[in-house]
Structures are given as C-alpha cells and as structure tokens.
Design a protein around this motif. Structure first.
Motif, PDB file in Angstrom:
ATOM      1  N   MET A   1      34.108  43.364  46.948  1.00 28.01           N
ATOM      2  CA  MET A   1      34.016  44.094  45.710  1.00 28.01           C
ATOM      3  C   MET A   1      35.290  44.892  45.540  1.00 28.01           C
ATOM      4  SD  MET A   1      31.275  47.046  44.608  1.00 28.01           S
ATOM      5  CE  MET A   1      29.882  45.982  44.389  1.00 28.01           C
ATOM      6  N   ASP A   2      35.954  44.661  44.451  1.00 25.69           N
ATOM      7  CA  ASP A   2      37.186  45.387  44.155  1.00 25.69           C
ATOM      8  C   ASP A   2      37.039  45.957  42.751  1.00 25.69           C
ATOM      9  OD1 ASP A   2      39.729  46.406  44.373  1.00 25.69           O
ATOM     10  OD2 ASP A   2      40.713  44.511  43.892  1.00 25.69           O
ATOM     11  N   VAL A   3      36.375  47.097  42.667  1.00 27.44           N
ATOM     12  CA  VAL A   3      36.065  47.716  41.385  1.00 27.44           C
ATOM     13  C   VAL A   3      36.723  49.094  41.344  1.00 27.44           C
ATOM     14  CG1 VAL A   3      34.184  48.556  39.929  1.00 27.44           C
ATOM     15  CG2 VAL A   3      33.866  46.500  41.292  1.00 27.44           C
ATOM     16  N   PRO A   4      37.393  49.415  40.253  1.00 25.56           N
ATOM     17  CA  PRO A   4      37.977  50.753  40.145  1.00 25.56           C
ATOM     18  C   PRO A   4      36.900  51.835  40.282  1.00 25.56           C
ATOM     19  CG  PRO A   4      38.780  49.326  38.387  1.00 25.56           C
ATOM     20  CD  PRO A   4      37.685  48.581  39.084  1.00 25.56           C
ATOM     21  N   ALA A   5      37.274  52.944  40.871  1.00 29.18           N
ATOM     22  CA  ALA A   5      36.329  54.028  41.142  1.00 29.18           C
ATOM     23  C   ALA A   5      35.592  54.473  39.886  1.00 29.18           C
ATOM     24  CB  ALA A   5      37.059  55.206  41.782  1.00 29.18           C
ATOM     25  N   GLU A   6      36.276  54.494  38.754  1.00 30.26           N
ATOM     26  CA  GLU A   6      35.624  54.952  37.526  1.00 30.26           C
ATOM     27  C   GLU A   6      34.558  53.979  37.016  1.00 30.26           C
ATOM     28  OE1 GLU A   6      39.495  52.909  36.316  1.00 30.26           O
ATOM     29  OE2 GLU A   6      38.930  54.411  37.805  1.00 30.26           O
ATOM     30  N   GLU A   7      34.576  52.744  37.508  1.00 31.32           N
ATOM     31  CA  GLU A   7      33.569  51.759  37.099  1.00 31.32           C
ATOM     32  C   GLU A   7      32.380  51.676  38.054  1.00 31.32           C
ATOM     33  OE1 GLU A   7      35.236  47.953  36.057  1.00 31.32           O
ATOM     34  OE2 GLU A   7      37.016  48.902  35.213  1.00 31.32           O
ATOM     35  N   MET A   8      32.476  52.360  39.200  1.00 33.19           N
ATOM     36  CA  MET A   8      31.390  52.294  40.189  1.00 33.19           C
ATOM     37  C   MET A   8      30.052  52.789  39.655  1.00 33.19           C
ATOM     38  SD  MET A   8      32.181  50.590  42.778  1.00 33.19           S
ATOM     39  CE  MET A   8      30.858  51.000  43.877  1.00 33.19           C
ATOM     40  N   PRO A   9      29.982  53.843  38.840  1.00 32.13           N
ATOM     41  CA  PRO A   9      28.678  54.232  38.306  1.00 32.13           C
ATOM     42  C   PRO A   9      28.018  53.117  37.487  1.00 32.13           C
ATOM     43  CG  PRO A   9      30.222  56.047  38.072  1.00 32.13           C
ATOM     44  CD  PRO A   9      31.018  54.837  38.514  1.00 32.13           C
ATOM     45  N   CYS A  86      27.236  43.371  40.416  1.00 28.10           N
ATOM     46  CA  CYS A  86      28.200  43.944  41.366  1.00 28.10           C
ATOM     47  C   CYS A  86      29.642  43.561  41.067  1.00 28.10           C
ATOM     48  CB  CYS A  86      27.838  43.513  42.790  1.00 28.10           C
ATOM     49  SG  CYS A  86      26.276  44.193  43.360  1.00 28.10           S
ATOM     50  N   ARG A  87      29.804  42.607  40.153  1.00 25.35           N
ATOM     51  CA  ARG A  87      31.140  42.128  39.765  1.00 25.35           C
ATOM     52  C   ARG A  87      31.888  41.487  40.926  1.00 25.35           C
ATOM     53  NH1 ARG A  87      33.023  47.239  36.023  1.00 25.35           N
ATOM     54  NH2 ARG A  87      31.075  47.406  34.886  1.00 25.35           N
ATOM     55  N   CYS A  88      31.120  40.814  41.787  1.00 20.80           N
ATOM     56  CA  CYS A  88      31.744  40.075  42.886  1.00 20.80           C
ATOM     57  C   CYS A  88      30.767  39.009  43.386  1.00 20.80           C
ATOM     58  CB  CYS A  88      32.144  41.005  44.028  1.00 20.80           C
ATOM     59  SG  CYS A  88      30.777  41.832  44.850  1.00 20.80           S
ATOM     60  N   ASP A  89      31.324  37.983  44.000  1.00 26.80           N
ATOM     61  CA  ASP A  89      30.497  36.928  44.564  1.00 26.80           C
ATOM     62  C   ASP A  89      29.534  37.501  45.595  1.00 26.80           C
ATOM     63  OD1 ASP A  89      32.012  35.221  43.039  1.00 26.80           O
ATOM     64  OD2 ASP A  89      33.103  34.341  44.721  1.00 26.80           O
TER      65      ASP A  89
END
Length: 101
Positions: A1-9, A86-89
């Motif tokens: 998972m490589d999601v910017p911190a601001e998108e984690m919520p 989760c925006r990841c495989d």
C-alpha cells in the motif's frame, strides 16, 4: 500500500465499510493490522528467541482479513472489494481445514 498520508482516512473508511459488509453477510471471521511498533521475532521449540524473522517476511506489513466463503470465486470477489478499498492488490490465501482446530 502506497497511499499519501492525507488519503489514509478515506482508505480506512472504505476498508472498514467492506469489513462491515462482510459482517453483515455473515462471512467475517476476523481481521486486523500488523502492529509495526512491535518487532517480529522467531521462537524455537526450546523457547529460545531471536530478534530476527525469516528473511522473506522481514518487510511484511499490512494486515489480514479472514472470511469464511463458499468458493474461490467468492474469495476473489471479496479480495477485489478490499483491493479497491485499500487501493492496492490483495494476496489471496486459503486456510487448510483441520478438523482438530
């Protein structure tokens, strides 16, 4: 998972929605994340402990979601829902049934 911190919520909200759906569908067993603040260690049969883990799992992070499903196709469908949230495989594994467990 490589999601910017601001998108984690948003990712957390989406993944929690999938978990709520799994609970409502009666297929949820358990889920949870790996606590990155606690280092893994190996424990031998004699109780000896090392401060290391297997090399192939040293970078493992994330979490688990265990569902009880009727087919592999159903598992793929739920994994796809989690992947989108989760925006990841997602890695799909099957537990071996053990009648003693």
């Amino acid at each position: 998972m490589d999601v910017p911190a601001e998108e984690m919520p948003a990712v957390a909200a989406a993944s929690h929605a999938v978990i709520r759906a799994a609970k409502a569908a009666g297929v949820y067993v358990f889920a949870g994340g790996i606590n990155a603040g606690v280092a893994p260690e190996r424990v031998a049969a004699d109780g000896g402990r090392t401060g290391t883990t297997y090399p192939q799992t040293a970078r493992f992070d994330g979490g688990f979601c265990v569902l009880e499903l009727p087919s592999r196709d159903a598992a793929v469908q739920w994994a796809a829902r989690l992947a989108a949230a989760c925006r990841c495989d997602q890695e799909l594994r099957e537990f071996h049934y053990d009648p003693e467990s």
